[in-house]
Design an enzyme around this catalytic site. Sequence first.
Site, PDB file in Angstrom:
ATOM      1  CG  ASP A   1      -3.872  -2.862  -1.301  1.00 36.10           C
ATOM      2  OD1 ASP A   1      -4.826  -3.097  -2.150  1.00 36.10           O
ATOM      3  OD2 ASP A   1      -3.955  -2.885   0.002  1.00 36.10           O
TER       4      ASP A   1
ATOM      5  N   GLY B   1     -10.007  -3.277   7.864  1.00 40.53           N
ATOM      6  CA  GLY B   1      -9.985  -3.137   9.127  1.00 40.53           C
ATOM      7  C   GLY B   1     -10.465  -4.107   9.949  1.00 40.53           C
TER       8      GLY B   1
ATOM      9  CB  SER C   1      -7.241  -6.265   9.491  1.00 31.91           C
ATOM     10  OG  SER C   1      -7.650  -5.145   8.998  1.00 31.91           O
TER      11      SER C   1
ATOM     12  CG  ASP D   1      -9.291   2.849  -4.641  1.00 34.81           C
ATOM     13  OD1 ASP D   1     -10.515   3.070  -5.361  1.00 34.81           O
ATOM     14  OD2 ASP D   1      -9.222   2.618  -3.382  1.00 34.81           O
TER      15      ASP D   1
ATOM     16  CD  GLU E   1     -12.654  -0.283  -4.445  1.00 34.33           C
ATOM     17  OE1 GLU E   1     -11.265  -0.784  -4.177  1.00 34.33           O
ATOM     18  OE2 GLU E   1     -13.225   0.231  -3.645  1.00 34.33           O
TER      19      GLU E   1
ATOM     20  CB  ILE F   1      -6.086 -11.124   3.977  1.00 30.86           C
ATOM     21  CG1 ILE F   1      -7.197 -12.043   3.350  1.00 30.86           C
ATOM     22  CG2 ILE F   1      -5.751 -11.436   5.413  1.00 30.86           C
ATOM     23  CD1 ILE F   1      -7.139 -13.441   3.262  1.00 30.86           C
TER      24      ILE F   1
ATOM     25  CG  HIS G   1      -9.848  -4.100  -1.928  1.00 28.00           C
ATOM     26  ND1 HIS G   1      -8.792  -3.662  -1.886  1.00 28.00           N
ATOM     27  CD2 HIS G   1      -9.856  -4.462  -3.353  1.00 28.00           C
ATOM     28  CE1 HIS G   1      -8.010  -3.347  -2.795  1.00 28.00           C
ATOM     29  NE2 HIS G   1      -8.735  -3.957  -3.897  1.00 28.00           N
TER      30      HIS G   1
ATOM     31  CB  SER H   1      -0.724   0.066   1.421  1.00 29.25           C
ATOM     32  OG  SER H   1      -0.272   0.251   2.314  1.00 29.25           O
TER      33      SER H   1
ATOM     34  CB  SER I   1      -9.262  -9.391   7.726  1.00 26.51           C
ATOM     35  OG  SER I   1      -7.895  -8.986   7.278  1.00 26.51           O
TER      36      SER I   1
HETATM   37  P1  13P Z   1      -8.497  -6.126   5.486  1.00 23.60           P
HETATM   38  O1  13P Z   1      -8.464  -4.850   6.235  1.00 23.60           O
HETATM   39  O2  13P Z   1      -9.937  -6.675   5.630  1.00 23.60           O
HETATM   40  O3  13P Z   1      -7.508  -7.069   5.873  1.00 23.60           O
HETATM   41  O4  13P Z   1      -8.607  -5.876   4.177  1.00 23.60           O
HETATM   42  C1  13P Z   1      -7.337  -5.373   3.263  1.00 23.60           C
HETATM   43  C2  13P Z   1      -7.405  -4.947   2.023  1.00 23.60           C
HETATM   44  O5  13P Z   1      -8.265  -4.772   1.273  1.00 23.60           O
HETATM   45  C3  13P Z   1      -6.113  -4.428   1.401  1.00 23.60           C
HETATM   46  O6  13P Z   1      -6.272  -3.923   0.105  1.00 23.60           O
HETATM   47  O1  G3H Z   2      -6.271  -1.792   2.187  1.00 18.51           O
HETATM   48  C1  G3H Z   2      -5.673  -1.518   2.958  1.00 18.51           C
HETATM   49  C2  G3H Z   2      -4.798  -2.111   3.523  1.00 18.51           C
HETATM   50  O2  G3H Z   2      -5.172  -2.807   4.887  1.00 18.51           O
HETATM   51  C3  G3H Z   2      -3.540  -1.252   3.785  1.00 18.51           C
HETATM   52  O3  G3H Z   2      -3.502  -0.407   4.661  1.00 18.51           O
HETATM   53  O4  G3H Z   2      -2.938   1.658   4.162  1.00 18.51           O
HETATM   54  O5  G3H Z   2      -2.481   1.160   6.432  1.00 18.51           O
HETATM   55  O6  G3H Z   2      -0.998   0.094   4.627  1.00 18.51           O
HETATM   56  P1  G3H Z   2      -2.353   0.967   5.225  1.00 18.51           P
HETATM   57 ZN    ZN Z   3      -8.157  -2.748   0.059  1.00 12.35          ZN
END
Ligand code: 13P
Ligand code: G3H
Ligand code: ZN
Length: 311
Positions: free
Chosen positions: A82, A181, A259, A104, A134, A257, A213, A50, A216
């Site tokens: 990401d 989250g 979180s 995105d 997306e 995934i 997305h 990310s 989790s």
């Molecule tokens: P979670 O917060 O459900 O793990 O989602 C992660 C995600 O979508 C990263 O792009």
């Molecule tokens: O989609 C979001 C991911 O969980 C990435 O989170 O932006 O805190 O690295 P982050």
């Molecule tokens: Zn995401």
Amino acid sequence: MALVTTTEMFEKAYKGGYAVGAFNVNNMEIVQAIVEAADELRSPVILQASAGARKYAKNAYLIALVKAAVETSDIPIALHLDHGADFATCKDCVDSGFTSVMIDYSGHSFEENIAESKKVAEYAHEHGVVVEAELGTLAGVEDDVKVADDKAQYTDPDQVEEFVKRTGVDSLAIAIGTSHGAYKFKPGQNPKLRLDILAEVSRRLPGFPIVLHGSSSVPQEYVKIINTYGGALKDAIGIPEEQLREAAKGAVCKINIDSDLRLGMTAGIREHFAEHPDHFDPRQYVGDGRKYVKDIVAHKITEVLGSNGKA
Ligand code: 13P
Ligand code: G3H
Ligand code: ZN
């Protein structure tokens, strides 16, 4: 095995009725845990970074870590951006060796989303890189972006054919009730995904890879460990695994995934310090966090994604 794009991964996953896990990476131990689990289970895997990860670990470190993962394992690995915020971010990742990028622009208008996604797809394709976009908006928190529950919007199946056709993207992330989250549902709320929307989207886009997305599951055994040893996670609720499994059997080829890995790392470290309050060698406590991250990835591969043995 070399760093690959997701093209072949998704073709096989679509036909085989499973999905490939896209796990967020932020440091060496997380990369190692994911790749060791996937390698042992002979599963393809997507390592994704990310904006927050790129800021924290620095792009060059993340790329080098993924290269090391490729050298030390024998499975197909894709390196994915990401939530790329704009063309410039995606271009930077294409130019620096990512094999897949996400643009995105889901928070912008339909026409703006099409224009930016198309621009990214054209540039990425010229460089042999694949693109995810997306449509629809997920609730939850991603680093700097916070989407309130009432601003989240399910994907409109009426828009997907036009979007894919006009942008030329290779996969599409849709909003069907997942969110980012560890707090995805309120206590007492029915944690149900809109699998009917997914079915309608797949009917409109036959053979086209769909991405989820915010997937989790927030395993309660790790939440409990964190809370037992001084944590204060209240009402952390995730997506029921059987619903993700159902989605993975259909058009969903990539499940994101992050979180859950954070929960595993934190649970391992908290447990370590509870048992060994005198330790101060990071290899000892981060190493214990890494063990739980690996366990979680192995569980996802076998019980949720169904990607074991598909490398
Ligand atoms: P979670 O917060 O459900 O793990 O989602 C992660 C995600 O979508 C990263 O792009
Ligand atoms: O989609 C979001 C991911 O969980 C990435 O989170 O932006 O805190 O690295 P982050
Ligand atoms: Zn995401």
